[in-house]
Design a protein around this motif. Structure first.
Motif, PDB file in Angstrom:
ATOM      1  N   GLN A   4       0.833  -1.197   0.000  1.00 11.35           N
ATOM      2  CA  GLN A   4       0.000   0.000   0.000  1.00 11.35           C
ATOM      3  C   GLN A   4       0.874   1.256   0.000  1.00 11.35           C
ATOM      4  O   GLN A   4       1.998   1.254   0.500  1.00 11.35           O
ATOM      5  N   ARG A   5       0.320   2.322  -0.533  1.00 11.01           N
ATOM      6  CA  ARG A   5       1.014   3.598  -0.531  1.00 11.01           C
ATOM      7  C   ARG A   5       0.377   4.502   0.521  1.00 11.01           C
ATOM      8  O   ARG A   5      -0.837   4.529   0.678  1.00 11.01           O
ATOM      9  N   VAL A   6       1.216   5.223   1.221  1.00  8.02           N
ATOM     10  CA  VAL A   6       0.736   6.068   2.301  1.00  8.02           C
ATOM     11  C   VAL A   6       1.343   7.452   2.158  1.00  8.02           C
ATOM     12  O   VAL A   6       2.527   7.605   1.832  1.00  8.02           O
ATOM     13  N   ARG A   7       0.503   8.471   2.365  1.00 10.55           N
ATOM     14  CA  ARG A   7       0.971   9.856   2.295  1.00 10.55           C
ATOM     15  C   ARG A   7       1.530  10.257   3.645  1.00 10.55           C
ATOM     16  O   ARG A   7       0.850  10.147   4.675  1.00 10.55           O
ATOM     17  N   VAL A   8       2.774  10.730   3.658  1.00  8.21           N
ATOM     18  CA  VAL A   8       3.423  11.131   4.900  1.00  8.21           C
ATOM     19  C   VAL A   8       4.120  12.463   4.705  1.00  8.21           C
ATOM     20  O   VAL A   8       4.362  12.903   3.562  1.00  8.21           O
ATOM     21  N   TRP A   9       4.421  13.103   5.819  1.00  7.24           N
ATOM     22  CA  TRP A   9       5.231  14.311   5.817  1.00  7.24           C
ATOM     23  C   TRP A   9       6.545  13.971   6.510  1.00  7.24           C
ATOM     24  O   TRP A   9       6.550  13.449   7.644  1.00  7.24           O
ATOM     25  N   LEU A  10       7.648  14.261   5.865  1.00  2.00           N
ATOM     26  CA  LEU A  10       8.962  13.917   6.388  1.00  2.00           C
ATOM     27  C   LEU A  10       9.397  14.908   7.452  1.00  2.00           C
ATOM     28  O   LEU A  10       8.701  15.889   7.747  1.00  2.00           O
ATOM     29  N   GLY A  11      10.576  14.667   8.024  1.00  2.00           N
ATOM     30  CA  GLY A  11      11.057  15.491   9.122  1.00  2.00           C
ATOM     31  C   GLY A  11      11.286  16.937   8.757  1.00  2.00           C
ATOM     32  O   GLY A  11      11.275  17.804   9.636  1.00  2.00           O
ATOM     33  N   ASP A  12      11.499  17.229   7.462  1.00  2.00           N
ATOM     34  CA  ASP A  12      11.697  18.627   7.050  1.00  2.00           C
ATOM     35  C   ASP A  12      10.417  19.257   6.520  1.00  2.00           C
ATOM     36  O   ASP A  12      10.454  20.383   6.004  1.00  2.00           O
ATOM     37  N   GLY A  13       9.292  18.532   6.614  1.00  2.00           N
ATOM     38  CA  GLY A  13       8.012  19.090   6.192  1.00  2.00           C
ATOM     39  C   GLY A  13       7.583  18.720   4.790  1.00  2.00           C
ATOM     40  O   GLY A  13       6.462  19.057   4.384  1.00  2.00           O
ATOM     41  N   ARG A  14       8.425  18.043   4.015  1.00  2.00           N
ATOM     42  CA  ARG A  14       8.037  17.673   2.654  1.00  2.00           C
ATOM     43  C   ARG A  14       6.938  16.619   2.677  1.00  2.00           C
ATOM     44  O   ARG A  14       6.986  15.680   3.464  1.00  2.00           O
ATOM     45  N   GLU A  15       5.973  16.774   1.793  1.00  2.00           N
ATOM     46  CA  GLU A  15       4.905  15.789   1.658  1.00  2.00           C
ATOM     47  C   GLU A  15       5.264  14.813   0.540  1.00  2.00           C
ATOM     48  O   GLU A  15       5.539  15.223  -0.589  1.00  2.00           O
ATOM     49  N   VAL A  16       5.266  13.514   0.871  1.00  2.00           N
ATOM     50  CA  VAL A  16       5.600  12.493  -0.115  1.00  2.00           C
ATOM     51  C   VAL A  16       4.646  11.312   0.060  1.00  2.00           C
ATOM     52  O   VAL A  16       3.996  11.164   1.094  1.00  2.00           O
ATOM     53  N   THR A  17       4.584  10.493  -0.952  1.00  2.00           N
ATOM     54  CA  THR A  17       3.805   9.253  -0.887  1.00  2.00           C
ATOM     55  C   THR A  17       4.781   8.089  -1.015  1.00  2.00           C
ATOM     56  O   THR A  17       5.508   7.979  -2.002  1.00  2.00           O
ATOM     57  N   LEU A  18       4.809   7.242   0.006  1.00  2.00           N
ATOM     58  CA  LEU A  18       5.769   6.145   0.059  1.00  2.00           C
ATOM     59  C   LEU A  18       5.043   4.804   0.066  1.00  2.00           C
ATOM     60  O   LEU A  18       3.899   4.694   0.517  1.00  2.00           O
ATOM     61  N   ARG A  19       5.743   3.802  -0.415  1.00  2.00           N
ATOM     62  CA  ARG A  19       5.202   2.435  -0.468  1.00  2.00           C
ATOM     63  C   ARG A  19       5.634   1.668   0.767  1.00  2.00           C
ATOM     64  O   ARG A  19       6.811   1.682   1.152  1.00  2.00           O
ATOM     65  N   ILE A  20       4.701   0.997   1.426  1.00  2.00           N
ATOM     66  CA  ILE A  20       5.020   0.197   2.613  1.00  2.00           C
ATOM     67  C   ILE A  20       5.719  -1.081   2.163  1.00  2.00           C
ATOM     68  O   ILE A  20       5.151  -1.878   1.412  1.00  2.00           O
ATOM     69  N   VAL A  21       6.950  -1.268   2.611  1.00  2.00           N
ATOM     70  CA  VAL A  21       7.724  -2.451   2.205  1.00  2.00           C
ATOM     71  C   VAL A  21       7.781  -3.498   3.313  1.00  2.00           C
ATOM     72  O   VAL A  21       8.065  -4.672   3.031  1.00  2.00           O
ATOM     73  N   ALA A  22       7.528  -3.097   4.556  1.00  2.00           N
ATOM     74  CA  ALA A  22       7.553  -4.048   5.665  1.00  2.00           C
ATOM     75  C   ALA A  22       6.770  -3.462   6.832  1.00  2.00           C
ATOM     76  O   ALA A  22       6.654  -2.239   6.969  1.00  2.00           O
ATOM     77  N   VAL A  23       6.232  -4.357   7.641  1.00  2.00           N
ATOM     78  CA  VAL A  23       5.483  -3.965   8.832  1.00  2.00           C
ATOM     79  C   VAL A  23       6.108  -4.670  10.033  1.00  2.00           C
ATOM     80  O   VAL A  23       6.288  -5.890  10.024  1.00  2.00           O
ATOM     81  N   LEU A  24       6.463  -3.894  11.050  1.00  2.00           N
ATOM     82  CA  LEU A  24       7.059  -4.441  12.267  1.00  2.00           C
ATOM     83  C   LEU A  24       5.985  -4.675  13.321  1.00  2.00           C
ATOM     84  O   LEU A  24       4.972  -3.973  13.355  1.00  2.00           O
ATOM     85  N   ARG A  25       6.220  -5.646  14.171  1.00  2.00           N
ATOM     86  CA  ARG A  25       5.312  -5.868  15.294  1.00  2.00           C
ATOM     87  C   ARG A  25       5.395  -4.678  16.258  1.00  2.00           C
ATOM     88  O   ARG A  25       6.413  -4.006  16.354  1.00  2.00           O
ATOM     89  N   THR A  26       4.328  -4.475  17.017  1.00  2.00           N
ATOM     90  CA  THR A  26       4.268  -3.319  17.914  1.00  2.00           C
ATOM     91  C   THR A  26       5.288  -3.420  19.031  1.00  2.00           C
ATOM     92  O   THR A  26       5.982  -2.453  19.360  1.00  2.00           O
ATOM     93  N   GLY A  27       5.417  -4.603  19.637  1.00  2.00           N
ATOM     94  CA  GLY A  27       6.334  -4.766  20.759  1.00  2.00           C
ATOM     95  C   GLY A  27       5.941  -3.884  21.925  1.00  2.00           C
ATOM     96  O   GLY A  27       4.759  -3.628  22.181  1.00  2.00           O
ATOM     97  N   THR A  28       6.912  -3.365  22.632  1.00  2.00           N
ATOM     98  CA  THR A  28       6.654  -2.502  23.783  1.00  2.00           C
ATOM     99  C   THR A  28       6.434  -1.052  23.380  1.00  2.00           C
ATOM    100  O   THR A  28       6.307  -0.179  24.240  1.00  2.00           O
ATOM    101  N   GLY A  29       6.379  -0.781  22.093  1.00  2.00           N
ATOM    102  CA  GLY A  29       6.142   0.576  21.630  1.00  2.00           C
ATOM    103  C   GLY A  29       7.371   1.265  21.081  1.00  2.00           C
ATOM    104  O   GLY A  29       7.295   2.397  20.613  1.00  2.00           O
ATOM    105  N   GLY A  30       8.525   0.587  21.130  1.00  2.00           N
ATOM    106  CA  GLY A  30       9.757   1.205  20.656  1.00  2.00           C
ATOM    107  C   GLY A  30      10.120   0.853  19.230  1.00  2.00           C
ATOM    108  O   GLY A  30      11.149   1.299  18.725  1.00  2.00           O
TER     109      GLY A  30
END
Length: 843
Positions: free
Chosen positions: A621-647
């Motif tokens: 899936q593609r998701v619209r995100v804003w990067l750390g410098d404020g740029r808006e981009v659409t990126l493709r999800i390549v992997a999903v990590l388990r939630t774990g303890t939140g870190g």
């Protein structure tokens, strides 16, 4: 009836004094924590600090703004952009400008002990004129290798351990480590530690322009900026007046500091209120239950049920009003020392103080009054319903029966506590790791177990006295029978112990287990042999160190950057996630991430690795995100990590974090390589650049401590307030209970028991009650910790439960000592009078 009420209060002054003390202390705690909490609702107003002398400040915006159907949403940018060169050129034509550059540095005296030194911010000297920094000694830097250092007043004397003019210091900058001469000092500020370089050297160390001080008309500056950035997409702030504070380092630090203090005090206030309500209600209910014989006599003499209830409520009001007022006075007196302790301990900022709010006092007063009324409500209703012919028989012995309403309420609370636990495990296991969850859930279970105390006390008493009752002598047997038959007395005395053990075991055990789980998770995910991390939140590793580390033969090196991405969920919520910018191949060589789906090695400049907490989390899936410098981009999800303890955060490539410096290097020794040689080369690179190299175990010990200092102090505050009160309540209730039994003790003396035997019996009963309360508290804590263990298992985190046996043992032992003393002292006082006088005493 009023005269009868006053006479009854005078006759039972010990009981009413105990109720007064419990309520006054409870209201005092609520008032003190309420006043401290009220002081966190508004941070003090501060004007511009760093650029206080600048007429106009121009900088790239550090705030992300996204329009949604319900309004604009904002987030702080992790990596704000630099001021574009075309903007600097346009503004230079309006008047004099000063370029400001900010970059991480650290310094330490040459020849001093090895270490990371003092973390600071580097700036060009020319910008100092627009700031509060003024020379206190020496001169400005003129050539490369000269610096001006901010020094606190207490450090200007060499005996204070600070630097002085003429000293040689080793300064670590993004370009590496070098020895420099301190040619001047300026007074330190509380918003940063500054080191000034010549303008030319600062531009060489950090080419980007972070801000511009412009000596020109603000209107002309805004017009020039608009013309310069038209069509570029850049967003530039022009700051004047109080808006210049937005250019200060961490301008929101006051409000952010209050957020953590507010959360801590909110938790403390919630627990304090719960403990106070619980103990006060229990004490008042016990005080009424002690007088069943008296009520029975009144009913036999012709008093109606309504008159009995009115008498009880009148007594409660006569006690509650002055007790609540005294509690408010105690709270008003105790709140300033509480705030001072928080400041001295570093829990609160240095300016934190109690304000002039009065609503916490009103809240505490009416809470105390309502709790007192609620505490006598059920007992007075039951006392009023006793028939005259049943009164004396009813009063002679606790039958352990409970009314249907108590059965129902206890069942509802227990089902609510257990139901919420099961629901969170089924829907969101990570919820169990949040503080508000593992603090509130035990409260429901504590009240539920307390309501079922009349049913649970007899079997628990027989359980804890099973072995002692079989020993020679009558004391253990009498202690068992007295505790088992005096159900109301045993339950009232056990209540403070129940809440003490349950809260302490739940809070200490849960935080220790979560800390252990986080450390275990980090150790499992990091396969590197060595970890090098920059000091501070915004630190950076010297570029020469990164270059040398990458060139070490036999070493797999992953250099990563801290950044953040923001995503708009459900079209209205702008959610920020911490992220790291990594090279995927290098990351795979030094880590073992908990991948739920996809492959981390597929990460590229058009991809992103997310975790299961994201709303959009399907690989491909593609998701619209804003990067750390404020740029808006659409990126493709390549992997999903388990939630774990939140870190388990988000991963992007370095191209999607252009403004973030390298702040961590993980190094693994490749198969077949010489580990000793790799470590020696890494240490040599660290020594040359004043960079600390840690083994994996050392890094884990530093970055994942079992309990941080702020957490430890916060728990100390929360538990200290609650446990101090429950300890006083335990002693208070035992004094009430023992003083009410002087007739029983006199009968024992008349049957031949000696004073030591009677005192041993009283002490044994107190220990039995403490054991019963401890078992009930342990049951509550056990359910809570088992729920946490189940949540960690569902989050795929394999970590053992950590039970604070030492702390629990100390608390149980302290409760036992306190209970014995509180029971024996009034008994000893009663035994000074001849038994025949007490035996004939009428109630």
């Amino acid at each position: 009836m009023l005269r009868l009420t006053l006479q009854g209060m005078r006759a039972r002054w010990v009981t009413f004094t105990g109720s007064f003390v419990a309520l006054a202390l409870g209201v005092g705690l609520i008032a003190a924590t309420g006043l401290a909490l009220a002081a966190t609702f508004q941070a003090p107003h501060r004007g511009p600090e760093r650029f206080a002398a600048a007429p106009v400040v121009v900088r790239a915006t550090d705030t992300l703004r996204v329009s949604t159907p319900i309004g604009e949403r904002t987030q702080r940018l992790a990596d704000p952009r630099a001021v574009p060169a075309e903007v600097a050129a346009a503004l230079a034509r309006l008047g004099r400008t000063v370029e400001d550059r900010t970059f991480p540095v650290s310094y330490a005296s040459v020849g001093g002990e090895d270490g990371e030194g003092v973390a600071a911010a580097g700036h060009p000297w020319s910008v100092a004129a627009a700031t509060p920094y003024r020379l206190t000694d020496g001169r400005a830097p003129r050539t490369p290798g000269e610096v001006v250092v901010a020094v606190a007043a207490r450090e200007r004397d060499r005996s204070g351990g600070g630097v002085a003019v003429g000293d040689r210091v080793r300064v670590v900058t993004p370009a590496g480590a070098d020895s420099r001469t301190v040619v001047g000092t300026v007074a330190a500020t509380d918003f940063e530690t500054a080191v000034f370089f010549t303008d030319a050297e600062a531009a060489q160390l950090s080419p980007r322009i972070d801000a511009l001080v412009v000596h020109a008309d603000a209107t002309a500056v805004r017009k020039a900026v608009r013309n310069a950035v038209r069509g570029t997409g850049s967003r530039i702030d022009v700051l004047t007046g109080d808006e210049r504070r937005r250019a200060d380092p961490d301008p929101d630090r006051d409000s952010e500091a209050l957020v953590s203090v507010n959360a801590l005090l909110g938790t403390a206030a919630g627990i304090t209120c719960f403990v106070s309500v619980f103990v006060v209600a229990s004490t008042f209910a016990f005080a009424v239950a002690q007088r069943r014989r008296e009520f029975g006599l009144l009913r036999t003499a012709g008093a109606t049920a309504r008159q009995i209830r009115r008498t009880v409520f009148a007594e409660a009001v006569l006690v509650a009003v002055p007790a609540s007022a005294a509690g408010c006075l105690l709270g008003a007196v105790g709140a300033p020392p509480l705030a001072a302790w928080m400041v001295d301990s570093g829990v609160a900022p240095s300016w934190f103080a109690i304000g002039d709010q009065t609503w916490p006092l009103h809240t505490a007063f009416w809470t105390g009054l309502c709790v007192a009324m609620a505490g006598v409500l059920t007992s007075s209703w039951r006392a009023g319903r006793i028939k005259p012919t049943e009164a004396l028989r009813e009063a002679a012995l606790d039958n352990g029966t409970m009314p249907p309403s108590r059965w129902l309420l206890g069942a509802l609370l227990l089902l609510a506590g257990l139901g919420l636990l099961v629901w969170s495990l089924a829907t969101d296991p990570g919820e169990a790791l949040k503080r508000k969850t593992y603090i509130t859930r035990p409260m429901l279970l504590i009240v539920g177990f307390a309501l079922y105390a009349p049913v649970l006390v007899p079997p628990l008493v027989r359980l804890v006295t099973w072995l002692p009752a079989r020993l020679p002598g009558a004391t253990p047997l009498l202690a068992r029978e007295n505790a088992a038959t005096g159900v109301r007395r045993t339950a009232a005395v056990a209540a403070p112990v129940l809440i003490t053990v349950a809260l302490a075991a739940s809070l200490l055990g849960t935080t220790a287990t979560i800390n252990e789980a986080k450390a275990t998770e980090a150790a499992t995910q990091t396969t590197a042999d060595y970890v090098v991390a920059a000091p501070g939140e915004k630190g950076a590793l010297p570029a020469p160190f990164v270059t040398r580390a990458r060139s070490i033969p036999g070493a797999a090196v992953s250099a990563s950057r801290s950044t953040a991405v923001s995503v708009l969920e459900e079209g209205v919520a702008l959610v920020r996630s911490e992220a790291r910018a990594v090279d995927p191949a290098a990351l795979a060589a030094v880590s073992r991430l908990p991948v739920a789906s996809g492959r981390v090695t597929d990460l590229d400049d058009g991809g992103i690795v997310v975790n299961e907490e994201w709303l959009t989390r399907t690989v491909g899936q593609r998701v619209r995100v804003w990067l750390g410098d404020g740029r808006e981009v659409t990126l493709r999800i390549v992997a999903v990590l388990r939630t774990g303890t939140g870190g388990n955060g988000v991963y992007v490539t370095p191209r999607n974090a252009p403004g973030a410096p390298v702040d961590r290097v993980d190094v693994a020794v490749r198969d077949g390589a010489d580990a000793t040689a790799v470590y020696a080369a890494l240490r040599e690179a660290g020594a040359a650049t004043r960079t600390t190299v840690l083994t994996k175990d050392e890094w884990l010990a530093r970055s994942h401590p079992r309990s941080s200092e702020s957490t430890r102090l916060g728990l100390l505050l929360i538990l200290g307030i609650a446990l101090l009160y429950t300890g006083i309540a335990l002693a208070n209730t035992l004094v009430m209970a023992t003083s009410d039994r002087v007739g029983d003790l006199a009968v024992l003396r008349l049957t031949g028991a000696t004073k030591p035997q009677v005192l041993r019996l009283v002490a044994a009963e107190a220990l039995v009650v403490v054991a019963v309360g401890s078992l009930l508290g342990a049951a509550v804590a056990g359910l809570n910790l088992l729920g946490l263990r189940g949540a960690l298992a569902l989050l795929s985190v394999r970590s053992p439960l950590v039970v604070p046996w030492g702390g629990l043992g100390a608390m149980v032992a302290a409760s036992a000592v306190l209970a014995v003393v509180a029971a024996v002292v009034p008994a000893l006082t009663a035994l000074r009078t001849r038994p025949v006088e007490h035996a004939g005493t009428r109630e």
